[in-house]
Scaffold this motif. Structure first.
Motif, PDB file in Angstrom:
ATOM      1  N   GLN A  15       0.822  -1.196   0.000  1.00  0.00           N
ATOM      2  CA  GLN A  15       0.000   0.000   0.000  1.00  0.00           C
ATOM      3  C   GLN A  15       0.865   1.258   0.000  1.00  0.00           C
ATOM      4  OE1 GLN A  15      -0.416  -2.558   2.103  1.00  0.00           O
ATOM      5  NE2 GLN A  15      -2.448  -3.336   1.655  1.00  0.00           N
ATOM      6  N   GLU A  58      -8.994  -2.358   7.865  1.00  0.00           N
ATOM      7  CA  GLU A  58      -7.834  -2.149   6.988  1.00  0.00           C
ATOM      8  C   GLU A  58      -6.538  -2.144   7.785  1.00  0.00           C
ATOM      9  OE1 GLU A  58      -5.729  -1.817   3.503  1.00  0.00           O
ATOM     10  OE2 GLU A  58      -7.844  -2.306   3.762  1.00  0.00           O
ATOM     11  N   SER A  65      -0.318  -7.936   6.543  1.00  0.00           N
ATOM     12  CA  SER A  65       0.511  -7.721   5.355  1.00  0.00           C
ATOM     13  C   SER A  65       1.939  -7.342   5.746  1.00  0.00           C
ATOM     14  CB  SER A  65      -0.108  -6.619   4.486  1.00  0.00           C
ATOM     15  OG  SER A  65       0.657  -6.387   3.339  1.00  0.00           O
ATOM     16  N   VAL A  81       1.589  -9.412  -2.156  1.00  0.00           N
ATOM     17  CA  VAL A  81       0.282  -8.762  -2.189  1.00  0.00           C
ATOM     18  C   VAL A  81      -0.731  -9.757  -1.642  1.00  0.00           C
ATOM     19  CG1 VAL A  81      -1.511  -7.785  -3.673  1.00  0.00           C
ATOM     20  CG2 VAL A  81       0.905  -7.331  -4.155  1.00  0.00           C
ATOM     21  N   GLY A  82      -1.548  -9.312  -0.708  1.00  0.00           N
ATOM     22  CA  GLY A  82      -2.559 -10.184  -0.113  1.00  0.00           C
ATOM     23  C   GLY A  82      -3.942  -9.584  -0.242  1.00  0.00           C
ATOM     24  N   PHE A  83      -4.940 -10.427  -0.085  1.00  0.00           N
ATOM     25  CA  PHE A  83      -6.332 -10.016  -0.181  1.00  0.00           C
ATOM     26  C   PHE A  83      -7.100 -10.609   0.997  1.00  0.00           C
ATOM     27  CE2 PHE A  83      -4.530 -10.495  -4.394  1.00  0.00           C
ATOM     28  CZ  PHE A  83      -4.795  -9.259  -4.972  1.00  0.00           C
ATOM     29  N   GLY A  85      -9.806 -12.549   2.545  1.00  0.00           N
ATOM     30  CA  GLY A  85     -10.713 -13.577   2.056  1.00  0.00           C
ATOM     31  C   GLY A  85     -11.936 -13.726   2.933  1.00  0.00           C
ATOM     32  N   ILE A 136      -6.452 -14.467   4.985  1.00  0.00           N
ATOM     33  CA  ILE A 136      -5.772 -13.655   3.982  1.00  0.00           C
ATOM     34  C   ILE A 136      -5.264 -14.587   2.881  1.00  0.00           C
ATOM     35  CG2 ILE A 136      -3.812 -12.113   3.549  1.00  0.00           C
ATOM     36  CD1 ILE A 136      -5.693 -10.758   5.413  1.00  0.00           C
ATOM     37  N   LYS A 139      -1.169 -13.501  -3.009  1.00  0.00           N
ATOM     38  CA  LYS A 139      -1.013 -13.652  -4.454  1.00  0.00           C
ATOM     39  C   LYS A 139       0.352 -14.295  -4.734  1.00  0.00           C
ATOM     40  CE  LYS A 139      -0.879 -10.898  -8.647  1.00  0.00           C
ATOM     41  NZ  LYS A 139      -0.918  -9.513  -9.156  1.00  0.00           N
TER      42      LYS A 139
END
Length: 141
Positions: A15, A58, A65, A81-83, A85, A136, A139
């Motif tokens: 970020q 966040e 992260s 990079v993570g998302f 889930g 998390i 990627k």
């Protein structure tokens, strides 16, 4: 390990401003890490002097992260990079105010196939502001 603050945080997370919600990485073990954030008046997630619910989510996600980025840095790899889930059992006990220092503890429960399951607890002056379980997805690089 010395604390990581300021520009050093950018080596741990993908970020960039104005969405950086972690300003300190205090240390880690194999499965746990501690991060922080001083909530500023100009924070994107502040409203009427309070750090809002999406900001807490966040901040916790970026704390996870930063932990992944720290592990990658040790191995001389770029920050992954993570998302998010899944978020479970998200509880807010109070909303932090501007000027408050958030201290977040991340504990990895399990990691497999690019998925991390963790618990997180965010405190302000020793009082629990929020806690949750989060999944998390990282990627693949």
């Amino acid at each position: 390990m010395a604390e990581i603050k300021g520009e050093g945080i950018k080596e741990l997370i993908p970020q960039r401003e104005p969405i950086i919600m972690v300003d300190a990485f205090y240390g880690a073990t194999e499965s746990e890490a501690d991060t922080g954030l001083v909530v500023s008046d100009d924070n994107l997630f502040c409203s009427e002097g309070c750090f809002t619910e999406p900001g807490l989510v966040e901040h916790i996600a970026q704390s996870a992260s930063a932990f992944a980025g720290y592990k990658a840095k040790i191995e001389n790899k770029p920050a992954p990079v993570g998302f998010i889930g899944e978020i479970r059992e998200f509880r807010i006990h109070f909303l932090p105010h501007t000027g408050d220092k958030l201290c977040t503890h991340i504990c990895i429960i399990t990691e497999a196939l690019g998925v991390s399951l963790l618990t997180a607890e965010t405190k302000v002056n020793g009082a629990v502001a929020a806690r949750c379980r989060m999944k998390i997805f990282i990627k693949p690089s």
